[in-house]
Write a protein that holds these residues in place. Structure first.
Motif, PDB file in Angstrom:
ATOM      1  N   ASN A   1      47.280  57.889  39.020  1.00  0.00           N
ATOM      2  CA  ASN A   1      46.815  58.353  37.716  1.00  0.00           C
ATOM      3  C   ASN A   1      45.927  57.244  37.162  1.00  0.00           C
ATOM      4  OD1 ASN A   1      46.503  59.826  35.346  1.00  0.00           O
ATOM      5  ND2 ASN A   1      48.476  59.172  34.487  1.00  0.00           N
ATOM      6  N   GLN A   2      44.646  57.584  36.954  1.00  0.00           N
ATOM      7  CA  GLN A   2      43.689  56.587  36.457  1.00  0.00           C
ATOM      8  C   GLN A   2      43.583  56.751  34.939  1.00  0.00           C
ATOM      9  OE1 GLN A   2      38.906  56.058  36.704  1.00  0.00           O
ATOM     10  NE2 GLN A   2      39.915  55.979  38.688  1.00  0.00           N
ATOM     11  N   ILE A   3      44.033  55.745  34.209  1.00  0.00           N
ATOM     12  CA  ILE A   3      44.115  55.869  32.744  1.00  0.00           C
ATOM     13  C   ILE A   3      43.489  54.655  32.062  1.00  0.00           C
ATOM     14  CG2 ILE A   3      46.158  57.357  32.661  1.00  0.00           C
ATOM     15  CD1 ILE A   3      47.878  54.819  32.343  1.00  0.00           C
TER      16      ILE A   3
ATOM     17  N   ILE B   1      34.965  51.470  45.830  1.00  0.00           N
ATOM     18  CA  ILE B   1      34.003  51.874  44.798  1.00  0.00           C
ATOM     19  C   ILE B   1      34.555  53.085  44.058  1.00  0.00           C
ATOM     20  CG2 ILE B   1      31.615  52.629  44.328  1.00  0.00           C
ATOM     21  CD1 ILE B   1      31.714  49.841  45.617  1.00  0.00           C
ATOM     22  N   ASP B   2      34.529  53.007  42.734  1.00  0.00           N
ATOM     23  CA  ASP B   2      35.027  54.110  41.896  1.00  0.00           C
ATOM     24  C   ASP B   2      33.853  54.755  41.164  1.00  0.00           C
ATOM     25  OD1 ASP B   2      37.690  55.227  40.452  1.00  0.00           O
ATOM     26  OD2 ASP B   2      36.069  55.034  38.985  1.00  0.00           O
ATOM     27  N   THR B   3      33.501  56.000  41.566  1.00  0.00           N
ATOM     28  CA  THR B   3      32.440  56.726  40.875  1.00  0.00           C
ATOM     29  C   THR B   3      33.002  58.063  40.404  1.00  0.00           C
ATOM     30  OG1 THR B   3      30.141  57.482  41.014  1.00  0.00           O
ATOM     31  CG2 THR B   3      31.445  57.700  43.015  1.00  0.00           C
TER      32      THR B   3
ATOM     33  N   GLU C   1      32.481  36.663  39.762  1.00  0.00           N
ATOM     34  CA  GLU C   1      33.580  36.167  38.908  1.00  0.00           C
ATOM     35  C   GLU C   1      34.778  37.130  38.953  1.00  0.00           C
ATOM     36  OE1 GLU C   1      32.108  35.355  34.947  1.00  0.00           O
ATOM     37  OE2 GLU C   1      34.072  35.779  34.070  1.00  0.00           O
ATOM     38  N   ASN C   2      34.497  38.426  38.845  1.00  0.00           N
ATOM     39  CA  ASN C   2      35.574  39.413  38.775  1.00  0.00           C
ATOM     40  C   ASN C   2      36.266  39.622  40.116  1.00  0.00           C
ATOM     41  OD1 ASN C   2      34.774  39.713  36.133  1.00  0.00           O
ATOM     42  ND2 ASN C   2      33.756  41.676  36.417  1.00  0.00           N
ATOM     43  N   PHE C   3      35.646  39.111  41.178  1.00  0.00           N
ATOM     44  CA  PHE C   3      36.231  39.246  42.509  1.00  0.00           C
ATOM     45  C   PHE C   3      37.043  38.004  42.882  1.00  0.00           C
ATOM     46  CE2 PHE C   3      35.863  39.841  47.220  1.00  0.00           C
ATOM     47  CZ  PHE C   3      36.363  41.124  47.278  1.00  0.00           C
TER      48      PHE C   3
ATOM     49  N   PRO D   1      39.429  48.037  32.228  1.00  0.00           N
ATOM     50  CA  PRO D   1      40.406  46.931  32.292  1.00  0.00           C
ATOM     51  C   PRO D   1      40.068  45.784  31.355  1.00  0.00           C
ATOM     52  CG  PRO D   1      38.979  46.908  34.223  1.00  0.00           C
ATOM     53  CD  PRO D   1      38.723  48.209  33.517  1.00  0.00           C
ATOM     54  N   LEU D   2      38.786  45.669  31.002  1.00  0.00           N
ATOM     55  CA  LEU D   2      38.363  44.613  30.073  1.00  0.00           C
ATOM     56  C   LEU D   2      38.127  45.195  28.676  1.00  0.00           C
ATOM     57  CD1 LEU D   2      35.883  42.807  32.515  1.00  0.00           C
ATOM     58  CD2 LEU D   2      38.240  42.143  31.956  1.00  0.00           C
ATOM     59  N   GLY D   3      38.721  46.360  28.429  1.00  0.00           N
ATOM     60  CA  GLY D   3      38.554  46.991  27.120  1.00  0.00           C
ATOM     61  C   GLY D   3      37.140  47.497  26.890  1.00  0.00           C
ATOM     62  N   GLN D   4      36.377  47.631  27.963  1.00  0.00           N
ATOM     63  CA  GLN D   4      34.976  48.100  27.907  1.00  0.00           C
ATOM     64  C   GLN D   4      34.122  47.268  26.955  1.00  0.00           C
ATOM     65  OE1 GLN D   4      35.365  52.404  27.020  1.00  0.00           O
ATOM     66  NE2 GLN D   4      34.950  52.761  29.182  1.00  0.00           N
ATOM     67  N   GLY D   5      34.541  46.055  26.643  1.00  0.00           N
ATOM     68  CA  GLY D   5      33.784  45.212  25.707  1.00  0.00           C
ATOM     69  C   GLY D   5      33.805  45.765  24.278  1.00  0.00           C
TER      70      GLY D   5
ATOM     71  N   VAL E   1      44.941  62.091  39.837  1.00  0.00           N
ATOM     72  CA  VAL E   1      44.492  62.582  38.535  1.00  0.00           C
ATOM     73  C   VAL E   1      44.027  61.405  37.693  1.00  0.00           C
ATOM     74  CG1 VAL E   1      45.972  64.632  38.570  1.00  0.00           C
ATOM     75  CG2 VAL E   1      46.861  62.484  37.608  1.00  0.00           C
ATOM     76  N   SER E   2      43.384  61.742  36.577  1.00  0.00           N
ATOM     77  CA  SER E   2      42.918  60.704  35.667  1.00  0.00           C
ATOM     78  C   SER E   2      43.120  61.192  34.243  1.00  0.00           C
ATOM     79  CB  SER E   2      41.432  60.425  35.934  1.00  0.00           C
ATOM     80  OG  SER E   2      40.946  59.473  35.020  1.00  0.00           O
ATOM     81  N   ASN E   3      43.527  60.294  33.421  1.00  0.00           N
ATOM     82  CA  ASN E   3      43.739  60.579  31.990  1.00  0.00           C
ATOM     83  C   ASN E   3      44.851  61.596  31.765  1.00  0.00           C
ATOM     84  OD1 ASN E   3      41.551  58.880  30.872  1.00  0.00           O
ATOM     85  ND2 ASN E   3      40.253  60.261  32.072  1.00  0.00           N
ATOM     86  N   PHE E   4      45.781  61.695  32.720  1.00  0.00           N
ATOM     87  CA  PHE E   4      46.914  62.602  32.548  1.00  0.00           C
ATOM     88  C   PHE E   4      48.019  61.871  31.790  1.00  0.00           C
ATOM     89  CE2 PHE E   4      46.722  66.569  35.344  1.00  0.00           C
ATOM     90  CZ  PHE E   4      45.340  66.609  35.321  1.00  0.00           C
TER      91      PHE E   4
HETATM   92  P1  NAD Z   1      35.354  47.507  31.816  1.00  0.00           P
HETATM   93  O1  NAD Z   1      36.571  47.223  31.026  1.00  0.00           O
HETATM   94  O2  NAD Z   1      35.329  47.217  33.281  1.00  0.00           O
HETATM   95  O3  NAD Z   1      34.181  46.795  31.051  1.00  0.00           O
HETATM   96  C1  NAD Z   1      32.898  46.765  31.572  1.00  0.00           C
HETATM   97  C2  NAD Z   1      32.063  45.857  30.672  1.00  0.00           C
HETATM   98  O4  NAD Z   1      32.695  44.590  30.546  1.00  0.00           O
HETATM   99  C3  NAD Z   1      30.728  45.600  31.334  1.00  0.00           C
HETATM  100  O5  NAD Z   1      29.768  46.510  30.905  1.00  0.00           O
HETATM  101  C4  NAD Z   1      30.404  44.188  30.888  1.00  0.00           C
HETATM  102  O6  NAD Z   1      29.690  44.263  29.684  1.00  0.00           O
HETATM  103  C5  NAD Z   1      31.732  43.570  30.607  1.00  0.00           C
HETATM  104  N1  NAD Z   1      32.116  42.598  31.660  1.00  0.00           N
HETATM  105  C6  NAD Z   1      32.360  42.836  32.964  1.00  0.00           C
HETATM  106  N2  NAD Z   1      32.705  41.719  33.592  1.00  0.00           N
HETATM  107  C7  NAD Z   1      32.668  40.729  32.679  1.00  0.00           C
HETATM  108  C8  NAD Z   1      32.915  39.338  32.736  1.00  0.00           C
HETATM  109  N3  NAD Z   1      33.284  38.746  33.854  1.00  0.00           N
HETATM  110  N4  NAD Z   1      32.763  38.617  31.596  1.00  0.00           N
HETATM  111  C9  NAD Z   1      32.403  39.210  30.454  1.00  0.00           C
HETATM  112  N5  NAD Z   1      32.170  40.524  30.330  1.00  0.00           N
HETATM  113  C10 NAD Z   1      32.287  41.280  31.440  1.00  0.00           C
HETATM  114  O7  NAD Z   1      35.007  49.061  31.538  1.00  0.00           O
HETATM  115  P2  NAD Z   1      34.573  50.296  32.412  1.00  0.00           P
HETATM  116  O8  NAD Z   1      33.386  50.036  33.236  1.00  0.00           O
HETATM  117  O9  NAD Z   1      34.510  51.438  31.478  1.00  0.00           O
HETATM  118  O10 NAD Z   1      35.841  50.518  33.370  1.00  0.00           O
HETATM  119  C11 NAD Z   1      35.843  50.178  34.739  1.00  0.00           C
HETATM  120  C12 NAD Z   1      35.684  51.404  35.597  1.00  0.00           C
HETATM  121  O11 NAD Z   1      36.719  52.361  35.301  1.00  0.00           O
HETATM  122  C13 NAD Z   1      34.406  52.211  35.331  1.00  0.00           C
HETATM  123  O12 NAD Z   1      33.242  51.589  35.826  1.00  0.00           O
HETATM  124  C14 NAD Z   1      34.762  53.514  35.983  1.00  0.00           C
HETATM  125  O13 NAD Z   1      34.667  53.411  37.395  1.00  0.00           O
HETATM  126  C15 NAD Z   1      36.226  53.676  35.556  1.00  0.00           C
HETATM  127  N6  NAD Z   1      36.361  54.491  34.318  1.00  0.00           N
HETATM  128  C16 NAD Z   1      37.037  55.672  34.416  1.00  0.00           C
HETATM  129  C17 NAD Z   1      37.192  56.474  33.308  1.00  0.00           C
HETATM  130  C18 NAD Z   1      37.954  57.743  33.436  1.00  0.00           C
HETATM  131  O14 NAD Z   1      37.954  58.556  32.491  1.00  0.00           O
HETATM  132  N7  NAD Z   1      38.605  57.989  34.544  1.00  0.00           N
HETATM  133  C19 NAD Z   1      36.665  56.101  32.066  1.00  0.00           C
HETATM  134  C20 NAD Z   1      35.974  54.889  31.998  1.00  0.00           C
HETATM  135  C21 NAD Z   1      35.855  54.093  33.116  1.00  0.00           C
END
Ligand code: NAD
Length: 275
Positions: A160-162, A44-46, A241-243, A189-193, A138-141
């Protein structure tokens, strides 16, 4: 199903696939993390700034899963950078999580305007010695920030988490990490949508060929690149699905065609600017 592990430079290992909880509402965190643990996620990443560490902790406690089967990461936020402030922030995160130690503690952003990341890194070195975290990273380094840590301190970050997804692959910093034994964790990883990654024909064609979803193809690409990933979803069917990434493999050509999508397309904050 066993998730592969990645070997870290300090001798510890980390599950390559986990579950992220950025933007998981504090009131929903316990339910969502419980569902993720039921799905099989053990990493778990929080972060303190996500304000959901209590919910994560309650889900962990309720799960009954032995602590040594779980990998928990949290992060030191920018406003807590420093020495005593980092010690205090770590203590507060552990109390909220209900844990004696986390597996990985990260400096969330370099925040170069504050110029306290070297001092903060030395504090993380102490926190590891005290046993409050097993590994530190670290993250974003970016490369200049990493170069400074390597020159001025004794510990090479374990990770390094980027921000990293097909449009923004950060070749310079990942190559630097590979050269120095720093594992790359891909956030967003999914471009945050934030761009239609999962609808791009380059991705959907590969998904159709494998009978998998576009999200599974992108996550599989990350795994085959060697990245550690923790996609986030509030929906159980997407958690499942993602697992479900371990019954297919992308060919070298498919892998290369996704890598060729790079266009320096950052969707999140600029690590040189974020305060
Ligand atoms: P993500 O790329 O994982 O995208 C999440 C979004 O993608 C969800 O809100 C959902 O709408 C969509 N999604 C997820 N599974 C899907 C699927 N199977 N089909 C279609 N859409 C789907 O973005 P995230 O959550 O920002 O990144 C993952 C994790 O990285 C975060 O939860 C957090 O733990 C970490 N993170 C770290 C930083 C940092 O600065 N270190 C910044 C952002 C995120």
């Amino acid at each position: 199903m066993t998730v592969p592990t990645v070997q870290l430079n300090d001798g510890n290992t980390i599950p390559q696939l986990g579950f992220g909880v950025f933007l998981v509402e504090p009131v929903e965190a316990e339910r969502i993390v419980s569902e993720a643990l039921e799905t099989g996620y053990r990493h778990i990443d929080t972060a303190a700034i996500y304000r959901n560490e209590e919910g994560v902790g309650r889900a962990i406690a309720a799960s009954g899963i032995p602590r040594d089967e779980l990998f928990v990461t949290t992060k030191l936020y920018n406003s807590d950078q420093g020495t005593q402030s980092a010690y205090d922030a770590m203590q507060l995160s552990l109390e909220k999580l209900g844990l004696e130690r986390v597996n990985l503690y990260l400096i969330h952003w370099p925040s170069p305007a504050q110029d306290r990341y070297v001092e903060s890194w030395r504090a993380l070195e102490q926190l590891r010695k005290r046993g409050q975290t097993v590994s530190i990273g670290v993250s974003n380094f970016m490369v200049p920030h990493l170069e400074r840590l390597l020159a001025e301190t004794d510990t090479v970050p374990a990770v390094n988490q980027i921000e990293l997804h097909p449009y923004h692959q950060q070749p310079e910093v990942t190559a630097f990490g590979a050269e120095h034994g720093i594992a790359t964790e891909a956030w967003g990883p999914l471009g945050q949508g934030k761009y239609p990654l999962l609808e791009l024909p380059e991705i959907t064609a590969i998904a159709d060929a494998h009978g998998k979803s576009a999200a599974q193809v992108v996550l599989r690409w990350h795994l085959q690149q060697g990245h550690i990933v923790f996609p986030k979803s509030n929906r159980r069917e997407r958690m499942v699905e993602n697992f479900d990434l371990f019954d297919f493999e992308l060919s070298a050509d498919e892998q290369a065609s996704i890598t060729a999508m790079e266009r320096a397309g950052r969707v999140g904050g600029d690590p040189f600017e974020v305060k």
